[in-house]
Design an enzyme around this catalytic site. Structure first.
Site, PDB file in Angstrom:
ATOM      1  CD  GLU A  58      51.348  -5.209 -45.318  1.00 39.14           C
ATOM      2  OE1 GLU A  58      51.508  -4.681 -44.196  1.00 39.14           O
ATOM      3  OE2 GLU A  58      51.459  -4.567 -46.377  1.00 39.14           O
ATOM      4  CG  ASP A 229      54.445   0.874 -44.509  1.00 38.33           C
ATOM      5  OD1 ASP A 229      55.388   0.445 -43.818  1.00 38.33           O
ATOM      6  OD2 ASP A 229      54.442   0.836 -45.754  1.00 38.33           O
TER       7      ASP A 229
END
Ligand code: NAD
Length: 343
Positions: A58, A229
């Site tokens: 990410e 998450d």
């Protein structure tokens, strides 16, 4: 000088251990709280995620108009098989005016600190004020930092530990025992959460797990859920969320990545900044169940990078990287490689 200030993994570890973990967590807590309170000054984006079967990579950008920051981070739950941590990260702060990088830093260790500081910050508004015990479900890399932050910032002094990997629990128990904290090693999740005032779930499995179900929960418990998450990676049964007041960092990102990805898109949530600025209330009743559905937000890394930059500067722990070429004439990039007469 064009060289970019750099804090290495070794430098960050040395700095935190010299300064003291509790003091760093306090400083980071204050920096994160300060930035959440000026929420509207930030240009914010849900992070950009690249998924594969093993995990995710990410990029997490943010800007306050003066300084731009981003973090590179991965999440690969089976990385221990390659002798690598589940989460590894580094980050950058840069000048918005010129784009020049101002600071580059390791963020693997610092992510654990900023996550724990954010969890404790949220819990100060969401947990009962008489909370003194915490169950830690998932005893991996993040767990010590969570325990130390909750001890220092909330006065939690007893920790019920559970992980199916007994070695991970023994490692955590040894570290917390060294700090003089009370630990109880538990044989099941139920045993760990039974008497706890706060529950932290920090598990790492890329699946829709039901680490906590509604029947396990006592009235008044606060759940600090940090492990769910990613799309397809959750820890809480939907009934837990249905029966709780749920708080998030940045709603557009948490709808995709948090435990609330299991809920309808109009499921009510409150953003942390609203509570910190008094726009919304945290816990309103002693018997209420509260959930901090944490996924980690770029603002926390921005604050953490700023804090570490200042600390490293003050303690002389910065190195310098030759990242941007030094050019006498900024229009003559070719001049860096051309030697007079070489052609
Ligand atoms: P880790 O791999 O070091 O540890 C995870 C632990 O969870 C392992 O010891 C594993 O045995 C245990 N576990 C797996 N299933 C379990 C279960 N059902 N019950 C109890 N324990 C179980 O990972 P880590 O670095 O400690 O990270 C933990 C999680 O937190 C990861 O999912 C990571 O992505 C997430 N994380 C979130 C944030 C955030 O800001 N919210 C920040 C960092 C990490």
């Amino acid at each position: 000088m064009m060289d970019t200030p750099f804090l290495s993994a070794h430098g960050a570890a040395k700095l935190v251990s010299r300064q003291g973990l509790s003091q760093c967590l306090n400083g980071m807590h204050d920096a994160i709280a300060h930035d959440f309170k000026r929420w509207e000054q930030f240009e914010k984006w849900a992070r950009l995620a690249s998924h594969c079967a093993e995990g995710v990579i990410e990029i997490m950008p943010i800007s306050d108009g003066q300084t731009y920051g981003f973090k590179y981070v991965n999440g690969h739950p089976n990385n221990h098989r390659h002798e690598l941590p589940t989460v590894m990260a580094f980050g950058v702060l840069a000048s918005v005016q010129t784009g020049r990088p101002l600071f580059i830093s390791e963020l693997t260790l610092i992510t654990a600190l900023r996550t724990a500081a954010t969890s404790a910050l949220a819990a100060r508004y969401m947990a009962r004020t008489d909370a003194r015990s915490m169950a830690l479900i998932g005893n991996g890399a993040q767990s010590e930092f969570q325990a130390v932050a909750f001890h220092g910032l909330l006065g939690i002094d007893t920790f019920y530990l559970y992980d199916p990997d007994l070695e991970a629990t023994e490692k955590l128990a040894d570290h917390l025992d060294e700090l003089g904290l009370n630990t109880v090693v538990c044989k099941s999740i139920l045993e760990a959460v039974r008497k706890a005032d706060v529950i932290t779930t920090a598990t790492a499995v890329k699946t829709r797990a039901n680490v906590l179900t509604r029947d396990m929960l006592r009235p008044g418990v606060h759940i600090n859920a940090i492990g769910g998450d990613c799309p397809g990676k959750t820890e809480l049964h939907p009934d837990v969320l249905r029966h709780a007041r749920v708080f998030v960092e940045f709603e557009p990102q948490t709808r995709i990545e948090g435990d609330i990805q299991q809920m309808p898109t109009d499921f009510p949530v409150t953003e942390l900044w609203e509570v910190l600025t008094g726009f919304a209330l945290g816990r309103t009743k002693a018997d209420q169940i509260t959930v901090f559905d944490s996924v980690g937000f770029a603002l926390e890394d921005f604050s953490a990078l700023g804090y570490m930059h200042q600390l490293a500067q003050a303690k002389g722990e910065l190195e310098y990287l030759s990242l941007i070429p030094e050019m006498r004439n900024p229009k003559d990039l070719y001049g860096l490689i051309a030697r007079k007469g070489a052609a």
